[in-house]
Design a protein around this motif. Sequence first.
Motif, short mmCIF file in Angstrom:
data_model
loop_
_atom_site.label_atom_id
_atom_site.label_comp_id
_atom_site.label_asym_id
_atom_site.label_seq_id
_atom_site.Cartn_x
_atom_site.Cartn_y
_atom_site.Cartn_z
N ASP A 100 0.87 -1.05 -0.01
CA ASP A 100 0.12 -0.06 0.09
C ASP A 100 0.87 1.21 -0.07
O ASP A 100 1.69 1.39 0.93
N VAL A 101 0.95 1.91 -0.91
CA VAL A 101 1.66 3.13 -1.53
C VAL A 101 0.77 4.38 -0.93
O VAL A 101 -0.38 4.43 -1.34
N LEU A 102 1.04 5.38 -0.04
CA LEU A 102 0.39 6.49 0.18
C LEU A 102 0.43 7.59 -0.87
O LEU A 102 1.48 7.59 -1.71
N LEU A 103 -0.96 8.31 -0.94
CA LEU A 103 -0.79 9.38 -1.97
C LEU A 103 -0.17 10.73 -1.20
O LEU A 103 0.01 10.65 0.12
N PRO A 104 0.46 11.56 -1.90
CA PRO A 104 0.98 12.65 -1.22
C PRO A 104 0.05 13.64 -0.86
O PRO A 104 -1.32 13.45 -0.99
N CYS A 105 0.16 14.84 0.12
CA CYS A 105 -0.61 15.50 0.42
C CYS A 105 -0.65 16.96 0.10
O CYS A 105 -1.13 17.79 0.70
N THR A 106 0.35 17.20 -0.83
CA THR A 106 0.55 18.56 -1.47
C THR A 106 -0.21 18.74 -2.64
O THR A 106 -0.39 17.92 -3.51
N TRP A 107 -0.72 20.09 -2.75
CA TRP A 107 -1.61 19.93 -4.12
C TRP A 107 -0.73 20.04 -5.36
O TRP A 107 -1.50 19.32 -6.39
N PRO A 108 0.42 20.45 -5.71
CA PRO A 108 1.01 20.18 -6.87
C PRO A 108 1.04 18.68 -7.27
O PRO A 108 0.87 18.43 -8.38
N GLU A 109 1.59 17.97 -6.17
CA GLU A 109 1.74 16.46 -6.66
C GLU A 109 0.12 15.99 -6.82
O GLU A 109 0.04 15.09 -7.77
N LEU A 110 -0.78 16.15 -6.06
CA LEU A 110 -2.03 15.69 -6.10
C LEU A 110 -2.62 16.15 -7.40
O LEU A 110 -3.54 15.31 -8.09
N GLU A 111 -2.41 17.23 -7.98
CA GLU A 111 -3.16 18.00 -8.94
C GLU A 111 -2.31 17.14 -10.28
O GLU A 111 -3.13 16.61 -11.22
N ARG A 112 -1.22 17.06 -10.33
CA ARG A 112 -0.30 16.13 -11.52
C ARG A 112 -0.87 14.78 -11.31
O ARG A 112 -1.09 14.23 -12.52
N LEU A 113 -1.04 14.20 -10.16
CA LEU A 113 -1.52 12.72 -10.23
C LEU A 113 -2.88 12.57 -10.90
O LEU A 113 -3.24 11.56 -11.52
N ALA A 114 -3.79 13.55 -10.48
CA ALA A 114 -5.00 13.73 -10.92
C ALA A 114 -4.92 13.73 -12.50
O ALA A 114 -5.75 13.28 -13.08
N GLN A 115 -4.40 14.65 -13.01
CA GLN A 115 -4.14 14.70 -14.38
C GLN A 115 -3.54 13.55 -15.05
O GLN A 115 -4.03 13.17 -16.05
N ILE A 116 -2.61 12.95 -14.57
CA ILE A 116 -2.30 11.56 -15.03
C ILE A 116 -3.08 10.57 -15.15
O ILE A 116 -3.51 9.90 -16.33
N ALA A 117 -3.77 10.49 -14.15
CA ALA A 117 -4.88 9.42 -13.93
C ALA A 117 -6.13 9.73 -14.76
O ALA A 117 -6.71 8.79 -15.48
N THR A 118 -6.53 10.86 -15.11
CA THR A 118 -7.66 11.24 -16.05
C THR A 118 -7.26 11.48 -17.27
O THR A 118 -7.96 11.75 -18.14
N GLY A 119 -5.94 11.35 -17.71
CA GLY A 119 -5.41 11.31 -19.06
C GLY A 119 -5.22 12.74 -19.58
O GLY A 119 -5.21 13.06 -20.51
N LEU A 120 -5.13 13.76 -18.48
CA LEU A 120 -4.94 15.09 -19.20
C LEU A 120 -3.23 15.40 -19.22
O LEU A 120 -3.08 16.26 -19.86
N ALA A 121 -2.45 14.36 -18.75
CA ALA A 121 -1.19 14.52 -18.67
C ALA A 121 -0.37 13.10 -18.95
O ALA A 121 -1.18 12.18 -18.53
N ARG A 122 0.70 13.18 -19.56
CA ARG A 122 1.37 11.78 -19.67
C ARG A 122 2.44 11.78 -19.05
O ARG A 122 3.51 10.82 -19.47
N ALA A 123 2.67 12.32 -18.01
CA ALA A 123 3.98 12.19 -17.20
C ALA A 123 3.91 10.87 -16.50
O ALA A 123 2.85 10.01 -16.40
N ARG A 124 5.13 10.34 -16.07
CA ARG A 124 5.39 9.06 -15.40
C ARG A 124 4.98 9.47 -13.55
O ARG A 124 5.10 10.55 -13.22
N VAL A 125 4.72 8.35 -12.99
CA VAL A 125 4.48 8.25 -11.72
C VAL A 125 5.79 7.54 -11.00
O VAL A 125 6.12 6.60 -11.45
N TYR A 126 6.19 8.02 -9.86
CA TYR A 126 7.17 7.41 -8.89
C TYR A 126 6.72 7.00 -7.91
O TYR A 126 6.01 7.63 -7.10
#
Length: 169
Positions: A45-71
């Motif tokens: 179980d990997v935690l999600l971050p709690c800062t907005w820039p990281e959460l926003e980018r993860l949401a964009q990646i998950a919804t297909g608005l960005a193609r960045a990689r997740v680490y």
Amino acid sequence: MARDEIGHPALTGGPWPVIGVRVRREDSSPRAASWQPAPHAVLEDVLLPCTWPELERLAQIATGLARARVYVTDLGAAGPDRPLVLCLRGAPGAVQVQGRLTPIAETLTARTRAATLSVAAVHREAGRPQQAQLWRARARQILKDGRAARRGRSVRATSAGLPTLGQRP
């Protein structure tokens, strides 16, 4: 740390959204990570971050608005069972999560929204209603982006994996 951000609640034992990632560790630090089964990798179980820039980018990646990689990287807690947290490129000690994100994209979107709402709850309990309202608005935007992605308005759906030179239908 910006005024609208909090320390990670997982460090104090608070509940926080997690997502399953298969991780191979060496010397108690991550060496490889994958969304799908991989040799010598254990589902964690990997935690999600709690800062907005990281959460926003993860949401964009998950919804297909960005193609960045997740680490993934260590959260920073001491001990042999150090928790891992999702992060973006450039975090110290980060390991790229390999594999296709598509099968878990909706789950990642939902967990990112849940993390955003959790931050809103922390601000509300701390007596900061403006910050709580801001974080709830961010959670609504994640919900809207997820719905738009299901209707085919995402980078992946538009280009079908091919470059579109910035054009959308």
